[in-house]
Motif scaffolding. Structure first.
Motif, PDB file in Angstrom:
ATOM      1  N   VAL A  99       0.865  -1.180   0.000  1.00 57.86           N
ATOM      2  CA  VAL A  99       0.000   0.000   0.000  1.00 57.86           C
ATOM      3  C   VAL A  99       0.902   1.230   0.000  1.00 57.86           C
ATOM      4  CG1 VAL A  99      -1.838   1.253   1.167  1.00 57.86           C
ATOM      5  CG2 VAL A  99      -1.753  -1.247   1.314  1.00 57.86           C
ATOM      6  N   ALA A 100       0.696   2.107  -0.961  1.00 61.02           N
ATOM      7  CA  ALA A 100       1.529   3.302  -1.092  1.00 61.02           C
ATOM      8  C   ALA A 100       0.722   4.558  -0.810  1.00 61.02           C
ATOM      9  CB  ALA A 100       2.138   3.377  -2.495  1.00 61.02           C
ATOM     10  N   SER A 101       1.431   5.626  -0.449  1.00 67.64           N
ATOM     11  CA  SER A 101       0.805   6.938  -0.329  1.00 67.64           C
ATOM     12  C   SER A 101       1.574   7.937  -1.177  1.00 67.64           C
ATOM     13  CB  SER A 101       0.781   7.414   1.129  1.00 67.64           C
ATOM     14  OG  SER A 101       2.089   7.712   1.575  1.00 67.64           O
ATOM     15  N   HIS A 102       0.831   8.919  -1.646  1.00 71.11           N
ATOM     16  CA  HIS A 102       1.387  10.008  -2.450  1.00 71.11           C
ATOM     17  C   HIS A 102       0.991  11.287  -1.729  1.00 71.11           C
ATOM     18  CE1 HIS A 102       1.169  12.756  -6.083  1.00 71.11           C
ATOM     19  NE2 HIS A 102       0.107  13.192  -5.433  1.00 71.11           N
ATOM     20  N   SER A 103       1.977  12.051  -1.239  1.00 69.79           N
ATOM     21  CA  SER A 103       1.693  13.245  -0.457  1.00 69.79           C
ATOM     22  C   SER A 103       2.649  14.374  -0.819  1.00 69.79           C
ATOM     23  CB  SER A 103       1.814  12.947   1.042  1.00 69.79           C
ATOM     24  OG  SER A 103       0.869  11.989   1.453  1.00 69.79           O
ATOM     25  N   HIS A 104       2.138  15.593  -0.776  1.00 69.54           N
ATOM     26  CA  HIS A 104       2.964  16.769  -1.065  1.00 69.54           C
ATOM     27  C   HIS A 104       3.970  17.012   0.051  1.00 69.54           C
ATOM     28  CE1 HIS A 104      -0.701  18.460  -3.488  1.00 69.54           C
ATOM     29  NE2 HIS A 104      -0.083  17.483  -4.120  1.00 69.54           N
ATOM     30  N   GLY A 105       5.135  17.538  -0.320  1.00 69.92           N
ATOM     31  CA  GLY A 105       6.107  17.855   0.714  1.00 69.92           C
ATOM     32  C   GLY A 105       7.404  18.391   0.167  1.00 69.92           C
ATOM     33  N   PHE A 106       8.257  18.796   1.094  1.00 72.67           N
ATOM     34  CA  PHE A 106       9.549  19.392   0.722  1.00 72.67           C
ATOM     35  C   PHE A 106      10.485  19.290   1.916  1.00 72.67           C
ATOM     36  CE2 PHE A 106      12.430  23.058   0.210  1.00 72.67           C
ATOM     37  CZ  PHE A 106      12.947  22.760  -1.043  1.00 72.67           C
ATOM     38  N   ILE A 107      11.769  19.090   1.649  1.00 72.42           N
ATOM     39  CA  ILE A 107      12.773  18.925   2.700  1.00 72.42           C
ATOM     40  C   ILE A 107      13.889  19.939   2.492  1.00 72.42           C
ATOM     41  CG2 ILE A 107      14.310  17.282   3.852  1.00 72.42           C
ATOM     42  CD1 ILE A 107      12.695  15.091   2.256  1.00 72.42           C
ATOM     43  N   SER A 108      14.310  20.570   3.585  1.00 63.56           N
ATOM     44  CA  SER A 108      15.453  21.470   3.544  1.00 63.56           C
ATOM     45  C   SER A 108      16.252  21.285   4.823  1.00 63.56           C
ATOM     46  CB  SER A 108      14.991  22.915   3.383  1.00 63.56           C
ATOM     47  OG  SER A 108      16.082  23.743   3.004  1.00 63.56           O
ATOM     48  N   GLU A 109      17.312  22.079   4.971  1.00 63.39           N
ATOM     49  CA  GLU A 109      18.194  21.905   6.127  1.00 63.39           C
ATOM     50  C   GLU A 109      17.472  22.187   7.442  1.00 63.39           C
ATOM     51  OE1 GLU A 109      18.878  23.537   3.395  1.00 63.39           O
ATOM     52  OE2 GLU A 109      20.774  22.823   2.570  1.00 63.39           O
ATOM     53  N   SER A 110      16.517  23.105   7.421  1.00 64.04           N
ATOM     54  CA  SER A 110      15.727  23.404   8.607  1.00 64.04           C
ATOM     55  C   SER A 110      14.254  23.406   8.246  1.00 64.04           C
ATOM     56  CB  SER A 110      16.113  24.762   9.203  1.00 64.04           C
ATOM     57  OG  SER A 110      15.623  25.818   8.381  1.00 64.04           O
ATOM     58  N   THR A 111      13.413  23.173   9.243  1.00 60.18           N
ATOM     59  CA  THR A 111      11.975  23.156   9.002  1.00 60.18           C
ATOM     60  C   THR A 111      11.474  24.530   8.579  1.00 60.18           C
ATOM     61  OG1 THR A 111      11.583  21.318  10.499  1.00 60.18           O
ATOM     62  CG2 THR A 111       9.727  22.801  10.114  1.00 60.18           C
ATOM     63  N   GLU A 112      12.006  25.584   9.177  1.00 60.79           N
ATOM     64  CA  GLU A 112      11.581  26.939   8.827  1.00 60.79           C
ATOM     65  C   GLU A 112      11.925  27.261   7.375  1.00 60.79           C
ATOM     66  OE1 GLU A 112      13.398  26.082  11.474  1.00 60.79           O
ATOM     67  OE2 GLU A 112      11.787  26.248  12.966  1.00 60.79           O
ATOM     68  N   LEU A 113      13.125  26.883   6.945  1.00 58.50           N
ATOM     69  CA  LEU A 113      13.543  27.150   5.569  1.00 58.50           C
ATOM     70  C   LEU A 113      12.707  26.340   4.592  1.00 58.50           C
ATOM     71  CD1 LEU A 113      15.530  28.592   3.698  1.00 58.50           C
ATOM     72  CD2 LEU A 113      17.110  26.667   3.991  1.00 58.50           C
ATOM     73  N   ALA A 114      12.411  25.099   4.941  1.00 58.36           N
ATOM     74  CA  ALA A 114      11.584  24.255   4.066  1.00 58.36           C
ATOM     75  C   ALA A 114      10.208  24.878   3.861  1.00 58.36           C
ATOM     76  CB  ALA A 114      11.447  22.854   4.657  1.00 58.36           C
ATOM     77  N   ALA A 115       9.617  25.372   4.943  1.00 57.73           N
ATOM     78  CA  ALA A 115       8.295  25.991   4.849  1.00 57.73           C
ATOM     79  C   ALA A 115       8.326  27.250   4.002  1.00 57.73           C
ATOM     80  CB  ALA A 115       7.766  26.301   6.250  1.00 57.73           C
ATOM     81  N   GLU A 116       9.343  28.093   4.202  1.00 58.50           N
ATOM     82  CA  GLU A 116       9.430  29.346   3.454  1.00 58.50           C
ATOM     83  C   GLU A 116       9.643  29.093   1.958  1.00 58.50           C
ATOM     84  OE1 GLU A 116       8.711  32.354   4.637  1.00 58.50           O
ATOM     85  OE2 GLU A 116       8.228  31.231   6.459  1.00 58.50           O
ATOM     86  N   LYS A 117      10.400  28.072   1.622  1.00 57.62           N
ATOM     87  CA  LYS A 117      10.656  27.763   0.221  1.00 57.62           C
ATOM     88  C   LYS A 117       9.446  27.126  -0.457  1.00 57.62           C
ATOM     89  CE  LYS A 117      15.714  27.093   0.311  1.00 57.62           C
ATOM     90  NZ  LYS A 117      16.113  27.824  -0.894  1.00 57.62           N
ATOM     91  N   PHE A 118       8.706  26.289   0.284  1.00 58.99           N
ATOM     92  CA  PHE A 118       7.659  25.467  -0.331  1.00 58.99           C
ATOM     93  C   PHE A 118       6.305  26.169  -0.396  1.00 58.99           C
ATOM     94  CE2 PHE A 118       4.852  21.555  -0.257  1.00 58.99           C
ATOM     95  CZ  PHE A 118       5.265  21.058  -1.482  1.00 58.99           C
ATOM     96  N   PHE A 119       6.054  27.123   0.503  1.00 56.43           N
ATOM     97  CA  PHE A 119       4.722  27.726   0.564  1.00 56.43           C
ATOM     98  C   PHE A 119       4.317  28.500  -0.691  1.00 56.43           C
ATOM     99  CE2 PHE A 119       2.079  31.471   1.664  1.00 56.43           C
ATOM    100  CZ  PHE A 119       0.876  30.795   1.838  1.00 56.43           C
ATOM    101  N   PRO A 120       5.156  29.385  -1.256  1.00 54.11           N
ATOM    102  CA  PRO A 120       4.661  30.225  -2.356  1.00 54.11           C
ATOM    103  C   PRO A 120       4.133  29.444  -3.559  1.00 54.11           C
ATOM    104  CG  PRO A 120       6.702  31.123  -1.475  1.00 54.11           C
ATOM    105  CD  PRO A 120       6.527  29.774  -0.852  1.00 54.11           C
ATOM    106  N   SER A 121       4.873  28.457  -4.013  1.00 56.10           N
ATOM    107  CA  SER A 121       4.424  27.697  -5.191  1.00 56.10           C
ATOM    108  C   SER A 121       3.229  26.814  -4.846  1.00 56.10           C
ATOM    109  CB  SER A 121       5.571  26.845  -5.744  1.00 56.10           C
ATOM    110  OG  SER A 121       6.019  25.895  -4.787  1.00 56.10           O
TER     111      SER A 121
END
Length: 350
Positions: free
Chosen positions: A231-253
């Motif tokens: 059973v597989a899942s497909h979910s949106h996401g993004f990884i960066s060096e810090s959680t704050e940086l990941a959120a800032e990079k991924f939110f606009p698009s």
């Protein structure tokens, strides 16, 4: 526990500059991303089929074949093939060819599709949405079972004892069923004994646990060994060096894409509050540093029973170098943590 990537090869306007890269450039970038995913030890890469200006992958098997010749281990799948508006013979031939190029690493993820542009494009009536999928899935499975095919349906000319070639390296060629959480599609996959992929892109992933149990119950009812069905899942996401940086990079698009789809489908506006709620521990966004994302995947495995996790990245247009870094972190830092902890947990559970 398998870990991988999925993409729709989006060419949406850059949320900062408004610029739109060409379909050709984005396709070439995706091939580079698949090659990197293989190099960092990820298990699977999926390319989704769409037929609109802001997505460049109308022919996933071709993109995957370009990457197949440059990779060694990673499995290559559609995510999804919109089977209802395609010809099962041609789908099988394309992925059997991919299987040959990759020496046995091709998979088909078949779905009805949440985007409907392909139906008028190829001359299909949306009133036959469910019937088309049922019939074409039946034919696809018949083709993979037998070199010579005899078949008759209501929406495609009959086939009378004709061969379908080439034959794949894998026997049978893996066919997964993609589902957005519809109970009917989950039961169908279970009764057929086919692997299941759930698009978990909203709400709480734990809410999908009853669907997984329903799938396994249907499989057992049909005489299949449910314990052997992935059973597989497909979910949106993004990884960066810090959680704050990941959120800032991924939110606009992400906001840009979700608001475009929201206007088309009647959803409410996608805000930063919506985004932050979704990336919380119980949400469906896998955004953060490697440890944060790893723990969310582990939680998904333990609570829902997912055996393959596919991170959908990017959502919308992001800098190619940021996507490559996220893939590197998923393969080198997230995946090893997940595999180690799940292995220990399974050993303790036995």
């Amino acid at each position: 526990m398998e870990i991988g990537i999925s993409t729709f090869v989006e060419t949406t306007p850059d949320p900062q500059t408004g610029e739109v890269i060409s379909h050709a450039q984005r396709i070439r970038e995706v091939v580079e991303e698949i090659v990197l995913a293989d190099q960092v030890g990820l298990d699977v890469y999926g390319v989704g089929e769409h037929h609109r200006i802001d997505y460049a992958a109308s022919a996933p098997a071709v993109i995957l074949a370009a990457a197949a010749a440059q990779t060694q281990r990673i499995r290559l799948t559609s995510a999804v093939t919109v089977l209802s508006s395609d010809d099962p013979v041609r789908v099988f031939q394309d992925f059997a060819t991919l299987d040959g190029i990759s020496n046995g690493r091709a998979e088909i993820m078949a779905g009805r599709g949440s985007f409907i542009e392909s139906f008028p494009l190829f001359g299909y009536d949306l009133d036959n949405y469910d019937e088309l999928f049922d019939e074409k899935l039946e034919l696809l499975l018949k083709i993979r079972e037998s070199e010579k095919v005899t078949w008759k349906g209501g929406h495609r000319p009959a086939i009378n004892n004709l061969g379908v070639y080439p034959r794949p390296v894998q026997n049978p060629l893996p066919v997964w069923i993609g589902s957005g959480g519809n109970q009917e599609s989950v039961v169908r996959a279970g009764l057929l004994g086919l692997p299941l992929v759930l698009a978990i892109i909203g709400g709480s992933p734990v809410q999908f646990a009853p669907l997984v149990e329903l799938y396994k119950k249907a499989a057992r009812h049909a005489g299949h060994d449910a314990s052997q069905l992935p059973v597989a899942s497909h979910s949106h996401g993004f990884i960066s060096e810090s959680t704050e940086l990941a959120a800032e990079k991924f939110f606009p698009s992400t906001q840009q894409v979700m608001n475009v789809l929201g206007r088309e489908r009647g959803w409410g506006p996608y805000t930063r509050s919506t985004f932050d709620t979704a990336r919380s521990p119980e949400g469906a966004l896998y955004v953060g540093d490697p440890e944060t994302v790893a723990q969310k995947i582990i939680h998904l495995r333990k609570q829902v029973g997912i055996t393959r996790f596919m991170l959908h990245v990017p959502v919308g247009t992001m800098p190619h170098e940021d996507v490559m870094k996220a893939i590197e972190l998923l393969g080198t830092e997230v995946a090893p943590r997940v595999r180690e902890e799940i292995s220990q947990w399974e050993a303790e559970s036995q």
